[in-house]
Design a protein around this motif. Sequence first.
Motif, PDB file in Angstrom:
ATOM      1  N   SER A 107       0.839  -1.196   0.000  1.00 24.65           N
ATOM      2  CA  SER A 107       0.000   0.000   0.000  1.00 24.65           C
ATOM      3  C   SER A 107       0.870   1.240   0.000  1.00 24.65           C
TER       4      SER A 107
ATOM      5  N   GLU B 234       0.424   5.738   0.605  1.00 25.00           N
ATOM      6  CA  GLU B 234      -0.385   6.925   0.839  1.00 25.00           C
ATOM      7  C   GLU B 234       0.468   8.150   0.518  1.00 25.00           C
TER       8      GLU B 234
ATOM      9  N   GLU C  59      -4.282   7.170  -1.924  1.00 24.25           N
ATOM     10  CA  GLU C  59      -4.020   5.922  -1.216  1.00 24.25           C
ATOM     11  C   GLU C  59      -4.028   4.791  -2.234  1.00 24.25           C
ATOM     12  N   THR C  60      -3.058   3.926  -2.163  1.00 29.74           N
ATOM     13  CA  THR C  60      -2.967   2.803  -3.086  1.00 29.74           C
ATOM     14  C   THR C  60      -2.812   1.525  -2.292  1.00 29.74           C
ATOM     15  N   TYR C  61      -3.525   0.485  -2.700  1.00 27.57           N
ATOM     16  CA  TYR C  61      -3.480  -0.792  -1.996  1.00 27.57           C
ATOM     17  C   TYR C  61      -3.188  -1.909  -2.989  1.00 27.57           C
TER      18      TYR C  61
ATOM     19  N   ARG D 295      -4.598  -3.403  -8.470  1.00 25.88           N
ATOM     20  CA  ARG D 295      -3.970  -2.384  -7.635  1.00 25.88           C
ATOM     21  C   ARG D 295      -5.011  -1.290  -7.434  1.00 25.88           C
TER      22      ARG D 295
END
Length: 254
Positions: free
Chosen positions: A159, A161, A172-174, A182
Amino acid sequence: MKLLKLSATALILAGANMLFSQSALACTQNDPHYHACVYHNIILPQQQQQQGYGNYGGYDNIGSTHSREPTMRTECKMLNNGYKLCMDYRLSTGIIVSEEVTNPKTSQPIYSTYYHPNGKLRIETSFDEQGKEHGATKHYRETGELYAVKVYEHGKELSAEFKSEDGTITKETYEYNTLPYRIEHQQVYVNGKQHGLEIKQFYNKKRLKWVTLYEVNWVNGKKHGTEKFYSLVNDKGKTKLDKKVEWNNGVQVR
């Protein structure tokens, strides 16, 4: 004279691009972590070199010297837990540039920190026993503000941020281990209030495309317009609209 100046500039830029391209060979654009690879392997080392990071300028750990004037110095010591701590600092100011804790048995890093020229924390990273990033890597501005956090699991980015310098955009990336997706969640703020489009998307790494999962518009901290919720239909990136909610200046109307 102008022609000569332009030619020299072009040559310099061409050389820089060639160097960048050669350095970038280790990072492939098909890799979902391409930008992180470029940052850690190309941009960060260049920034460190420009600011004197890693340039010991005449001194190493055993006291040998080189011909140029010293600008940096490294000092190492053993810690009570058996690990080794090495610190780089500028001779002119005495400000620490970086610190790294390593395992002497494996020579792998355990923890590292970098500092801005004003002495404030810049980056802090932890690693696993194989020297791969593990846990949270945090990035700070020269003001001390935390603006980015990336979480890794044995070298794999899970993740991230990010917050823009003026505080207007947060991302925000998860990373989902069980799916080839993604997820990115973006929000926009103006004067401390959410304002503009909020959107959540996923990137299908097999299909190489972004697909929207959620979207809504904000006006001065209040939802306004149509809020849409989507769900995945299959692993090819197809979605369906599950729900719509209508908002008018923060009040749900339908």
